[in-house]
Scaffold this motif. Structure first.
Motif, PDB file in Angstrom:
ATOM      1  N   ALA A 118      -6.538  -2.384   5.936  1.00 34.26           N
ATOM      2  CA  ALA A 118      -6.474  -3.741   6.489  1.00 34.26           C
ATOM      3  C   ALA A 118      -7.469  -3.917   7.631  1.00 34.26           C
ATOM      4  CB  ALA A 118      -5.057  -4.037   6.971  1.00 34.26           C
ATOM      5  N   GLU A 119      -7.713  -2.854   8.378  1.00 30.95           N
ATOM      6  CA  GLU A 119      -8.660  -2.938   9.493  1.00 30.95           C
ATOM      7  C   GLU A 119     -10.091  -3.045   8.983  1.00 30.95           C
ATOM      8  OE1 GLU A 119      -6.214  -0.541  12.961  1.00 30.95           O
ATOM      9  OE2 GLU A 119      -7.307   0.624  11.476  1.00 30.95           O
ATOM     10  N   ILE A 120     -10.386  -2.403   7.844  1.00 29.63           N
ATOM     11  CA  ILE A 120     -11.714  -2.547   7.249  1.00 29.63           C
ATOM     12  C   ILE A 120     -11.967  -4.016   6.912  1.00 29.63           C
ATOM     13  CG2 ILE A 120     -13.143  -2.035   5.232  1.00 29.63           C
ATOM     14  CD1 ILE A 120     -11.911   0.729   5.132  1.00 29.63           C
ATOM     15  N   ALA A 121     -10.986  -4.646   6.289  1.00 28.62           N
ATOM     16  CA  ALA A 121     -11.128  -6.062   5.936  1.00 28.62           C
ATOM     17  C   ALA A 121     -11.323  -6.920   7.184  1.00 28.62           C
ATOM     18  CB  ALA A 121      -9.900  -6.529   5.147  1.00 28.62           C
ATOM     19  N   ASP A 122     -10.604  -6.620   8.254  1.00 34.71           N
ATOM     20  CA  ASP A 122     -10.747  -7.379   9.498  1.00 34.71           C
ATOM     21  C   ASP A 122     -12.159  -7.240  10.070  1.00 34.71           C
ATOM     22  OD1 ASP A 122      -8.153  -8.297   9.409  1.00 34.71           O
ATOM     23  OD2 ASP A 122      -7.359  -6.765  10.758  1.00 34.71           O
ATOM     24  N   VAL A 123     -12.692  -6.018  10.016  1.00 35.85           N
ATOM     25  CA  VAL A 123     -14.044  -5.787  10.528  1.00 35.85           C
ATOM     26  C   VAL A 123     -15.065  -6.541   9.683  1.00 35.85           C
ATOM     27  CG1 VAL A 123     -15.846  -4.056  10.913  1.00 35.85           C
ATOM     28  CG2 VAL A 123     -13.491  -3.562  11.572  1.00 35.85           C
ATOM     29  N   VAL A 124     -14.900  -6.527   8.362  1.00 39.80           N
ATOM     30  CA  VAL A 124     -15.813  -7.258   7.477  1.00 39.80           C
ATOM     31  C   VAL A 124     -15.808  -8.739   7.835  1.00 39.80           C
ATOM     32  CG1 VAL A 124     -16.193  -8.038   5.101  1.00 39.80           C
ATOM     33  CG2 VAL A 124     -15.703  -5.624   5.559  1.00 39.80           C
ATOM     34  N   ARG A 125     -14.622  -9.311   8.031  1.00 45.59           N
ATOM     35  CA  ARG A 125     -14.535 -10.732   8.386  1.00 45.59           C
ATOM     36  C   ARG A 125     -15.245 -11.023   9.703  1.00 45.59           C
ATOM     37  NH1 ARG A 125      -9.083  -9.958   6.628  1.00 45.59           N
ATOM     38  NH2 ARG A 125      -8.720 -10.958   4.604  1.00 45.59           N
ATOM     39  N   ALA A 126     -14.995 -10.166  10.696  1.00 47.62           N
ATOM     40  CA  ALA A 126     -15.589 -10.383  12.014  1.00 47.62           C
ATOM     41  C   ALA A 126     -17.114 -10.292  11.950  1.00 47.62           C
ATOM     42  CB  ALA A 126     -15.045  -9.360  13.010  1.00 47.62           C
ATOM     43  N   VAL A 127     -17.617  -9.292  11.244  1.00 50.20           N
ATOM     44  CA  VAL A 127     -19.067  -9.097  11.139  1.00 50.20           C
ATOM     45  C   VAL A 127     -19.709 -10.225  10.329  1.00 50.20           C
ATOM     46  CG1 VAL A 127     -20.843  -7.610  10.122  1.00 50.20           C
ATOM     47  CG2 VAL A 127     -19.006  -6.614  11.498  1.00 50.20           C
ATOM     48  N   ALA A 128     -19.057 -10.642   9.247  1.00 50.94           N
ATOM     49  CA  ALA A 128     -19.580 -11.747   8.441  1.00 50.94           C
ATOM     50  C   ALA A 128     -19.647 -13.036   9.249  1.00 50.94           C
ATOM     51  CB  ALA A 128     -18.725 -11.946   7.199  1.00 50.94           C
ATOM     52  N   LYS A 182      -4.287 -14.767  13.478  1.00 59.83           N
ATOM     53  CA  LYS A 182      -5.635 -14.340  13.104  1.00 59.83           C
ATOM     54  C   LYS A 182      -6.495 -14.094  14.339  1.00 59.83           C
ATOM     55  CE  LYS A 182      -9.658 -15.750  10.404  1.00 59.83           C
ATOM     56  NZ  LYS A 182     -10.253 -16.793   9.529  1.00 59.83           N
ATOM     57  N   THR A 183      -6.305 -14.916  15.370  1.00 60.93           N
ATOM     58  CA  THR A 183      -7.059 -14.728  16.613  1.00 60.93           C
ATOM     59  C   THR A 183      -6.668 -13.414  17.282  1.00 60.93           C
ATOM     60  OG1 THR A 183      -7.174 -17.122  16.945  1.00 60.93           O
ATOM     61  CG2 THR A 183      -7.597 -15.734  18.868  1.00 60.93           C
ATOM     62  N   VAL A 184      -5.381 -13.079  17.231  1.00 62.25           N
ATOM     63  CA  VAL A 184      -4.931 -11.797  17.779  1.00 62.25           C
ATOM     64  C   VAL A 184      -5.612 -10.654  17.046  1.00 62.25           C
ATOM     65  CG1 VAL A 184      -2.949 -10.269  18.120  1.00 62.25           C
ATOM     66  CG2 VAL A 184      -2.699 -12.730  18.477  1.00 62.25           C
ATOM     67  N   LYS A 185      -5.675 -10.744  15.718  1.00 62.38           N
ATOM     68  CA  LYS A 185      -6.323  -9.689  14.925  1.00 62.38           C
ATOM     69  C   LYS A 185      -7.794  -9.551  15.285  1.00 62.38           C
ATOM     70  CE  LYS A 185      -3.236 -10.049  10.927  1.00 62.38           C
ATOM     71  NZ  LYS A 185      -3.130 -10.379   9.481  1.00 62.38           N
ATOM     72  N   ASN A 186      -8.466 -10.696  15.517  1.00 61.27           N
ATOM     73  CA  ASN A 186      -9.877 -10.651  15.919  1.00 61.27           C
ATOM     74  C   ASN A 186     -10.040  -9.987  17.281  1.00 61.27           C
ATOM     75  OD1 ASN A 186     -10.741 -11.920  13.594  1.00 61.27           O
ATOM     76  ND2 ASN A 186     -10.740 -13.957  14.499  1.00 61.27           N
ATOM     77  N   HIS A 187      -9.122 -10.302  18.214  1.00 64.16           N
ATOM     78  CA  HIS A 187      -9.156  -9.655  19.533  1.00 64.16           C
ATOM     79  C   HIS A 187      -8.993  -8.142  19.387  1.00 64.16           C
ATOM     80  CE1 HIS A 187      -9.479 -13.181  21.910  1.00 64.16           C
ATOM     81  NE2 HIS A 187      -8.222 -13.590  21.822  1.00 64.16           N
ATOM     82  N   ILE A 188      -8.078  -7.719  18.522  1.00 59.97           N
ATOM     83  CA  ILE A 188      -7.812  -6.284  18.355  1.00 59.97           C
ATOM     84  C   ILE A 188      -9.011  -5.587  17.745  1.00 59.97           C
ATOM     85  CG2 ILE A 188      -6.388  -4.592  17.116  1.00 59.97           C
ATOM     86  CD1 ILE A 188      -4.020  -6.512  17.467  1.00 59.97           C
ATOM     87  N   THR A 189      -9.630  -6.199  16.742  1.00 62.16           N
ATOM     88  CA  THR A 189     -10.833  -5.615  16.137  1.00 62.16           C
ATOM     89  C   THR A 189     -11.913  -5.406  17.188  1.00 62.16           C
ATOM     90  OG1 THR A 189     -10.394  -6.657  13.995  1.00 62.16           O
ATOM     91  CG2 THR A 189     -12.651  -5.960  14.422  1.00 62.16           C
TER      92      THR A 189
END
Length: 221
Positions: A118-128, A182-189
């Protein structure tokens, strides 16, 4: 095959790793995640260059160790021919020299293979979305063990660290701060990358250790 992923996927991803089992595992995570899909896989630098020229992925997950070179070589080549590709290093090596080299050729993130799917997917979203999850300050800080790992965090990220230390879930943090989950997840990433950590549990452990240290210094706090 993942290369037949529908073209309407919001984020197109290419995976470059010489171990097929690893590629398939990552591809499964990406293809299951909402709004993204794998459009190509490659097992070498040369193959990665060829496939990237065919599919023009938005994000590339690349291993550092490849049979005919390194992920750094691949990123350097594609940076010249396809500067729009956003690169994420996905490696087993937690090495400051490799991290600095990845930064030099324009990598947007550096992630260990021990990371959860799940963290890989979060990183992909953030980088994209255009975010860079490592920078020169991150590299420099990692080389100075005495530094405070939260020194580069924003006030919002520091607050999230504190609430993680309180044992709150992402949903509970979102409710406390009146923001989207979703914003919390972005902060954590983002804060994981800045702190040089890989997992949320490491943040909780760090916060607990800091509190224990503060209590030992002054039990009245």
């Amino acid at each position: 095959m993942s290369e037949n992923q529908p073209a309407d996927a919001q984020i197109s991803v290419m995976i470059v790793d010489d171990h097929e089992v690893v590629r398939r595992g990552i591809a499964e995570v990406i293809d299951r995640a909402e709004g993204m899909g794998v459009v190509a896989e490659a097992g070498s630098v040369a193959e990665g260059v060829r496939r990237a020229e065919l599919v023009h992925p938005q994000v590339m997950l690349v291993d550092l160790q490849l049979p005919d070179g390194t992920g750094i070589d691949l990123m350097r080549t594609l940076r010249a021919s396809q500067p729009g590709i956003r690169a994420i290093v996905l490696t087993s090596f937690d090495d400051d020299t490799a991290l600095a080299a990845a930064l030099e050729v324009g990598a947007a993130a550096y992630v260990l293979k021990s990371v959860r799917g799940a963290e890989i997917a979060d990183v992909v979203r953030a980088v994209a979305a255009g975010r860079v999850l490592l920078d020169e300050r991150t590299v420099t800080r990692r080389r100075r063990e005495h530094d405070d790992p939260t020194e580069d965090l924003t006030p919002s990220e520091i607050r999230v660290v504190e609430l993680i230390g309180d044992g709150m879930s992402n949903r509970e943090i979102a409710e406390r701060l009146s923001i989207a989950e979703k914003t919390v997840k972005n902060h954590i990433t983002s804060l994981l990358a800045k702190m040089g950590l890989q997992r949320r549990t490491q943040v909780a452990a760090w916060a607990a250790a800091r509190r224990n240290h503060a209590w030992a210094q002054d039990p009245t706090k």
